[in-house]
Design an enzyme around this catalytic site. Structure first.
Site, PDB file in Angstrom:
ATOM      1  N   ASP A 194      -2.553 -18.224   2.306  1.00 29.36           N
ATOM      2  CA  ASP A 194      -3.738 -18.533   2.049  1.00 29.36           C
ATOM      3  C   ASP A 194      -3.652 -20.171   3.051  1.00 29.36           C
ATOM      4  OD1 ASP A 194      -0.770 -19.829   0.924  1.00 29.36           O
ATOM      5  OD2 ASP A 194      -1.858 -21.139  -0.785  1.00 29.36           O
ATOM      6  N   TYR A 254       0.801  -0.688   0.334  1.00 27.71           N
ATOM      7  CA  TYR A 254      -0.218   0.094   0.274  1.00 27.71           C
ATOM      8  C   TYR A 254       1.246   1.192   0.029  1.00 27.71           C
ATOM      9  CZ  TYR A 254      -4.028  -2.695   1.436  1.00 27.71           C
ATOM     10  OH  TYR A 254      -4.725  -3.935   1.122  1.00 27.71           O
ATOM     11  N   LYS A 284       3.993 -15.371   2.417  1.00 24.40           N
ATOM     12  CA  LYS A 284       3.596 -16.280   1.571  1.00 24.40           C
ATOM     13  C   LYS A 284       4.869 -16.478   0.563  1.00 24.40           C
ATOM     14  CE  LYS A 284       1.402 -17.672  -2.065  1.00 24.40           C
ATOM     15  NZ  LYS A 284       0.755 -18.938  -2.099  1.00 24.40           N
ATOM     16  N   ASP A 322      -5.248  -6.775   5.517  1.00 20.72           N
ATOM     17  CA  ASP A 322      -6.289  -5.771   5.516  1.00 20.72           C
ATOM     18  C   ASP A 322      -7.703  -7.536   5.361  1.00 20.72           C
ATOM     19  OD1 ASP A 322      -7.847  -4.363   4.698  1.00 20.72           O
ATOM     20  OD2 ASP A 322      -6.943  -3.536   2.778  1.00 20.72           O
ATOM     21  N   ASP A 334     -10.607  -8.945   8.078  1.00 22.18           N
ATOM     22  CA  ASP A 334     -11.747  -8.921   7.931  1.00 22.18           C
ATOM     23  C   ASP A 334     -12.787 -10.220   7.806  1.00 22.18           C
ATOM     24  OD1 ASP A 334     -12.371  -6.105   7.056  1.00 22.18           O
ATOM     25  OD2 ASP A 334     -13.318  -6.128   5.304  1.00 22.18           O
TER      26      ASP A 334
END
Ligand code: NAD
Length: 355
Positions: free
Chosen positions: A220, A141, A188, A244, A248
């Site tokens: 994942d 970001y 990852k 992020d 959620d």
């Protein structure tokens, strides 16, 4: 003791829920002999209307000179124009950067009374009590981005320094020591170089905490295990974008957006505390928003910025008690007859806060 709290209600239901959180802090003050001085300041859409900026300089100054910041939410249809140069979310990004809030903590604790409100089976959810620690000021970001080939190719860059990874890992390990003593570092590393640095650094930091159980997990796999076996996690720590998404996902375990708090921490004790939900324009101004996420954010403020653990527990106990007695705002009610308003929920929680 006197504590200065910057109060940033923001937009929509933000001011409604923050008013209840402030009342609960006042009640804590009376019960435990502290004094809270609130410094209201503008952020988001209201701030744009009043000053032309989503984060006026006075707001940032008020936050910097406070012991902690309590924030509602920003945004709403009035300011929803993707091409506008000034947008409410700039207030959030600006305050994170301006206060150096590099670690975002989102606890998700399954409340037995509300287990039916989630879409996940009760037997999977039971015992879930985890915190996701998300790195907040680095990664994709904030990396270099752009277009080339006449705008037909776009790129974003995920970039992390060892120092940025280390400090958020330390936050996660210190937190795990106060909890059940387990850290899951998510990356990852089978594909991304920044994740390989993350994993390498996490392995080194973990050696300083031999009393804390530690594991690496690919993002994942983590997304899958959060739904399959959420109760096995304690502290999950990860980079900005993975965090992020996972926060959620994790928040949906608890059923309602209105219930969950969050903390964003800087170096030292300054922190910003806010419910995870947005400004909920669909219910703003009706007095029906659930203030529990904001009130539990105030509990985190007491614990993490002011070091007032007993006071934080008193607020959390009061919330549990009110829910156990069957009181519900509309978002968590199973039938309409038991519904109470935002202010009544605040009243009931205040009444149950005792030293
Ligand atoms: P939202 O969280 O505002 O609302 C989603 C749904 O949950 C709505 O139906 C809402 O009524 C309900 N809800 C949320 N909080 C509730 C509460 N406390 N009590 C009862 N019901 C509650 O998300 P959204 O609708 O996607 O976004 C609305 C606005 O909020 C947008 O402008 C968005 O950009 C902004 N937003 C801000 C933040 C923030 O300030 N941190 C976070 C998310 C969204």
């Amino acid at each position: 003791m006197d504590y200065q709290i910057a109060l940033l209600g923001g937009d929509g239901i933000g001011p409604e829920v923050i008013a209840q959180a402030a009342r609960v802090l006042e009640r804590v003050g009376t019960a435990f002999g502290h004094s809270f001085v609130f410094k209201p300041a503008l952020i988001g859409g209201y701030a744009i209307d009043a000053t032309g900026s989503a984060l006026p300089d006075e707001t940032l100054a008020a936050c910097r000179s406070a012991d902690a910041v309590l924030l509602g939410a920003v945004g709403g249809p009035k300011w929803d124009n993707p091409t506008a140069t000034v947008r409410p979310e700039q207030g959030l990004l600006g305050i994170r950067k301006g206060l150096g809030l590099y670690a975002n903590l989102r606890p998700v604790k399954m409340n037995e009374m509300l287990i039916g409100a989630s879409t996940i089976k009760p037997e999977v959810l039971r015992g879930t009590d985890l915190v996701v620690v998300r790195e907040l000021t680095g990664g994709i970001y904030f990396g270099e981005r752009g277009r080339r080939d006449d705008g037909n190719t776009a790129y974003d860059t995920m970039i992390y320094s060892r120092a940025e990874i280390e400090r958020v890992l330390h936050t996660a390990f210190r937190l795990a020591r106060q909890r059940r003593g387990k850290v899951t570092s998510v990356d990852k590393a089978n594909v991304l170089e920044s994740s390989r640095l993350w994993r390498e650094t996490a392995t080194i930091v973990a050696k300083a905490y031999p009393d804390v159980a530690f594991e690496h997990l690919l993002v994942d796999a983590c997304a899958m295990h959060l739904i399959r076996r959420p109760a096995t996690f304690d502290v999950i720590v990860t980079e900005n974008m993975f965090g992020d998404i996972l926060t959620d996902e994790a928040s949906m375990l608890a059923g309602s957006m209105g219930m969950l708090p969050s903390a964003s921490l800087a170096e030292g004790t300054l922190g910003l505390y806010e419910p995870i939900h947005g400004s909920a324009p669909d219910i703003a101004g009706q007095g029906i928003a659930n203030p529990v996420g904001a009130i539990l954010s105030a509990a985190l403020l007491l614990r993490l910025s002011l070091g007032l653990e007993q006071e934080a527990l008193a607020v959390e106990r009061a919330v549990d008690q009110v829910l156990a007695e069957g009181y519900r705002t509309r978002d968590i009610a199973e039938n309409a007859s038991e519904v109470i308003t935002t202010t009544v929920m605040g009243d009931l929680i205040c009444e149950r806060v005792t030293a």
